[in-house]
Design a protein around this motif. Sequence first.
Motif, mmCIF file in Angstrom:
data_model
loop_
_atom_site.group_PDB
_atom_site.id
_atom_site.type_symbol
_atom_site.label_atom_id
_atom_site.label_comp_id
_atom_site.label_asym_id
_atom_site.label_seq_id
_atom_site.Cartn_x
_atom_site.Cartn_y
_atom_site.Cartn_z
ATOM 1 N N ARG A 162 0.828 -1.207 0.000
ATOM 2 C CA ARG A 162 0.000 0.000 0.000
ATOM 3 C C ARG A 162 0.862 1.257 0.000
ATOM 4 N NH1 ARG A 162 -4.825 0.790 -1.707
ATOM 5 N NH2 ARG A 162 -6.047 -0.331 -0.138
ATOM 6 N N GLU A 163 1.940 1.253 0.787
ATOM 7 C CA GLU A 163 2.830 2.413 0.818
ATOM 8 C C GLU A 163 3.493 2.632 -0.540
ATOM 9 O OE1 GLU A 163 3.992 2.077 5.583
ATOM 10 O OE2 GLU A 163 5.338 1.282 4.042
ATOM 11 N N GLU A 164 3.910 1.549 -1.189
ATOM 12 C CA GLU A 164 4.505 1.671 -2.517
ATOM 13 C C GLU A 164 3.487 2.222 -3.513
ATOM 14 O OE1 GLU A 164 5.964 -2.227 -3.393
ATOM 15 O OE2 GLU A 164 7.929 -1.813 -2.540
ATOM 16 N N GLN A 165 2.248 1.780 -3.382
ATOM 17 C CA GLN A 165 1.196 2.253 -4.279
ATOM 18 C C GLN A 165 0.966 3.753 -4.088
ATOM 19 O OE1 GLN A 165 -2.611 0.367 -3.631
ATOM 20 N NE2 GLN A 165 -3.088 0.419 -5.811
ATOM 21 N N ILE A 166 0.928 4.195 -2.838
ATOM 22 C CA ILE A 166 0.674 5.605 -2.543
ATOM 23 C C ILE A 166 1.810 6.491 -3.035
ATOM 24 C CG2 ILE A 166 0.524 7.277 -0.644
ATOM 25 C CD1 ILE A 166 -1.150 5.149 0.866
ATOM 26 N N ILE A 167 3.048 6.118 -2.754
ATOM 27 C CA ILE A 167 4.150 6.980 -3.169
ATOM 28 C C ILE A 167 4.313 6.972 -4.688
ATOM 29 C CG2 ILE A 167 6.034 5.287 -3.004
ATOM 30 C CD1 ILE A 167 7.684 7.590 -1.709
ATOM 31 N N SER A 168 3.948 5.872 -5.329
ATOM 32 C CA SER A 168 3.986 5.834 -6.791
ATOM 33 C C SER A 168 2.972 6.805 -7.382
ATOM 34 C CB SER A 168 3.700 4.415 -7.291
ATOM 35 O OG SER A 168 4.718 3.528 -6.905
ATOM 36 N N LEU A 169 1.781 6.867 -6.788
ATOM 37 C CA LEU A 169 0.757 7.796 -7.262
ATOM 38 C C LEU A 169 1.153 9.238 -6.959
ATOM 39 C CD1 LEU A 169 -2.443 5.788 -6.278
ATOM 40 C CD2 LEU A 169 -1.511 6.132 -8.573
ATOM 41 N N CYS A 170 1.818 9.456 -5.824
ATOM 42 C CA CYS A 170 2.348 10.791 -5.522
ATOM 43 C C CYS A 170 3.349 11.212 -6.594
ATOM 44 C CB CYS A 170 3.030 10.794 -4.153
ATOM 45 S SG CYS A 170 1.920 10.790 -2.736
ATOM 46 N N ALA A 171 4.169 10.263 -7.026
ATOM 47 C CA ALA A 171 5.178 10.557 -8.040
ATOM 48 C C ALA A 171 4.548 10.919 -9.375
ATOM 49 C CB ALA A 171 6.113 9.358 -8.206
ATOM 50 N N GLU A 172 3.310 10.484 -9.590
ATOM 51 C CA GLU A 172 2.592 10.840 -10.814
ATOM 52 C C GLU A 172 1.931 12.207 -10.701
ATOM 53 O OE1 GLU A 172 -0.147 7.753 -11.817
ATOM 54 O OE2 GLU A 172 1.387 6.181 -11.781
ATOM 55 N N GLY A 173 2.078 12.864 -9.532
ATOM 56 C CA GLY A 173 1.538 14.199 -9.348
ATOM 57 C C GLY A 173 0.154 14.253 -8.728
ATOM 58 N N MET A 174 -0.347 13.119 -8.243
ATOM 59 C CA MET A 174 -1.683 13.092 -7.663
ATOM 60 C C MET A 174 -1.669 13.651 -6.244
ATOM 61 S SD MET A 174 -3.140 9.415 -9.041
ATOM 62 C CE MET A 174 -4.776 9.729 -8.370
ATOM 63 N N LEU A 175 -2.737 14.355 -5.868
ATOM 64 C CA LEU A 175 -2.897 14.899 -4.526
ATOM 65 C C LEU A 175 -3.530 13.855 -3.611
ATOM 66 C CD1 LEU A 175 -4.286 18.425 -5.486
ATOM 67 C CD2 LEU A 175 -1.909 17.795 -4.993
ATOM 68 N N ASP A 176 -3.473 14.134 -2.290
ATOM 69 C CA ASP A 176 -4.015 13.180 -1.318
ATOM 70 C C ASP A 176 -5.465 12.818 -1.623
ATOM 71 O OD1 ASP A 176 -1.599 13.225 -0.068
ATOM 72 O OD2 ASP A 176 -2.287 14.214 1.772
ATOM 73 N N ARG A 177 -6.279 13.828 -1.936
ATOM 74 C CA ARG A 177 -7.700 13.550 -2.175
ATOM 75 C C ARG A 177 -7.902 12.675 -3.416
ATOM 76 N NH1 ARG A 177 -7.229 19.071 -3.466
ATOM 77 N NH2 ARG A 177 -7.549 19.557 -5.690
ATOM 78 N N ASP A 178 -7.038 12.880 -4.426
ATOM 79 C CA ASP A 178 -7.144 12.069 -5.644
ATOM 80 C C ASP A 178 -6.720 10.623 -5.373
ATOM 81 O OD1 ASP A 178 -7.863 14.373 -7.145
ATOM 82 O OD2 ASP A 178 -5.745 14.930 -7.239
#
Length: 219
Positions: A162-178
């Motif tokens: 789950r942590e890897e998934q979240i930081i990967s999405l952060c790296a794509e520029g997504m915000l917390d709410r997204d």
Amino acid sequence: MMSTREKHPKIHRIALVDNDPRALDSLSAVIASKVPTAYVVWTATSGCEAIERCQDANGHVSLLILDMSMEGLQGPATCRRLRLMDQRMPILGATSFSINSYRDKLVEAGAQGLVGKENADQLAQIIMRMCNGEVMEGFEPPALANLRISREAETTPALTVREEQIISLCAEGMLDRDIAERLGISEATIRKHMQSILRKLNCKTSRQAVALWVRSNAL
């Protein structure tokens, strides 16, 4: 006279991981038409889904073919997680981009080969060879890769899936709410996971953590 082995060739179970349904259909068609001793037993559209399938006892396959560019967990990060879990299953990376863009990272992640998607005949030949236990030049056999990565993991705090998934999405520029909407969890849960990520990666800010993650996983 044909031998028993010739009469009854081993049938290989193949898994496909790609976030593009058209790519999954194309790869399945190549295997069905050009690799007579193999068949696709399951497909996944994300790294996290592939990890879940491989954790299932019925998910064991002779070869897993993994796309390099996916949403969330990218190919190399997914490969590394799968290799930590399994010391036998061969993993073949597949990409529509330049092989050189991913080769070194995939070697480090414990795969057994990397191939382009554009040449169906070449792809079929490599699938057959890897199903028969071959490893492409410069890559390690599954057991050796598992041993190396397991030793590395002993000294490096591992992120959860789950942590890897979240930081990967952060790296794509997504915000917390997204990210929360994408994963079906609350923003508070996202922030809790991010605090754990910062602690494990020894970073003070999310930006630092994302930059480190990008460098480490070639997103």
